[in-house]
Design a protein around this motif. Sequence first.
Motif: not given
Length: 502
Positions: A1-9
């Motif tokens: 899930x945090x990887x998805x957040x990093x992709x957005x950032x």
Amino acid sequence: MKIRLLEDLAYQFSCKGQDVFDSQALKQEIANALNQDQGLQPLSQQTPAQLLVQLSGEQGILHRLTQEGDRYVFIHRITQDYLTACYLRRQIQENPSQGMALVKAHLWEYDWHQSIALLAGLMDDPIPLLECITQEKDDIFSTLLLLTGRAIAECQQLSHPLITEVIDHIYDLWHHYPFVGFIASTVVALGQTNSQMAEKLQQELDEKQYYTRKDFVAALIAALGQIGSPPAVATLIKALNQGPWYVRGEAATALGYIGDAETVKALIPALRDEDSVVRGEAAAAMGRIGTSAAIQALIVALHDQESYVRGEAAMALAQIGTPEALQELVKVLNHPDSFVRWQASGAIHLDNPTVVQALIQALNHPQNQIREEAAMVLGKIATKETLEALIPALQDADPVVREEAAEALARSGNPQTLEVLIPALEDTDPVVRQEAAAALGRMGTTPALTALIPILQDQDKRVRKQGIESLGRIGTPAAHGIKSDWYTADIGGVIAIPDRRN
């Protein structure tokens, strides 16, 4: 899930052209992502500040630029590009037309090209992406054609008419401009992953090209060397064995950058090539490889009939720098060829005790030039051991050796050398007398002052001038008094002995 957040950032900051960001901007983008991306719902119970701490922890993807600073970066720029590509892939999977529209919005932004190329490698079917790029009108620099090539290079081996067409166009472009870096790098990238480009390059390097496009042949060989695949190596070895001298030399250079056992095996005979340039290039290539087999081949090359090849072999051994290689370099510090000695003494690690001992021994060599070079190098090292070794060199029969020794001792300013420098003030060579006077001036002792007075009557004006300068350097009242009298008296090169009886 945090990887998805990093992709957005990563995507949002790439859109803003930023690769460095402060904590306030990061927390704002985290908040925006939590509000807009339903896939991040499980993280919504945490604050942006808490999530930032987790993303930038010791094992985090985000790093502080400085330990106490407030500026952050992704762990590598390629990491930001890759995460941006992952974001684009997700958008294309969810809505192909909207996702491709995001890609098209950035086709002409060079900083996005790495992400777009990586996106092709992430897609199960990259053809729609390649079509999206190629359907746009290109510029005179073929920017989009080369971007498409970079994208193909990130994909697994694919067979498709579009890919064949793109590779043919890129190859033709490179054929016209073989030394333009951004074109050549695309060719190499494709040659490393795509068999079609690799085969075109290998087929092109044949005898018909040797005498028609020498510049292109050189670029072609360099490209094969960077590709470095087994078929590329086989093609280069063939050129090394069959081409004209300039082709053999280029092939030797390229093989040196590959450096596997097969290339070493091929380069060893090249050290016996009939052309000295080829032998020199082969020696330089061995230096980049640096294996034990390469060292043994270079030892033989140290005795080549051509000075240029011997020098290249010496420099190659210095580049390797292992104890085995340095041991061989020490042996040639007394080589009769001055070029070999120069390469060896200038390239080896001069703080190596074995090297220092070899140089000290060279001070007793029967050849003047070898003693001169040894004295010069020992003077540059300028340790206590080397300076002590240079003291007897002040009595050498060769004035150049005496000059180098005196100059080194002068730079050191060591009071312990006073007893050997005073006799040097009477040397037959004025340069030796001048350097001895300079050394005594650096010592600044009373015995040095006393020793300097007689040279104020030296027949050589440069020596007298150095004596006056050295007295000024000593700086005592007595030294200044003597300097003042003699500086006034020595006019126009005529020595006038001042009368100090009054």
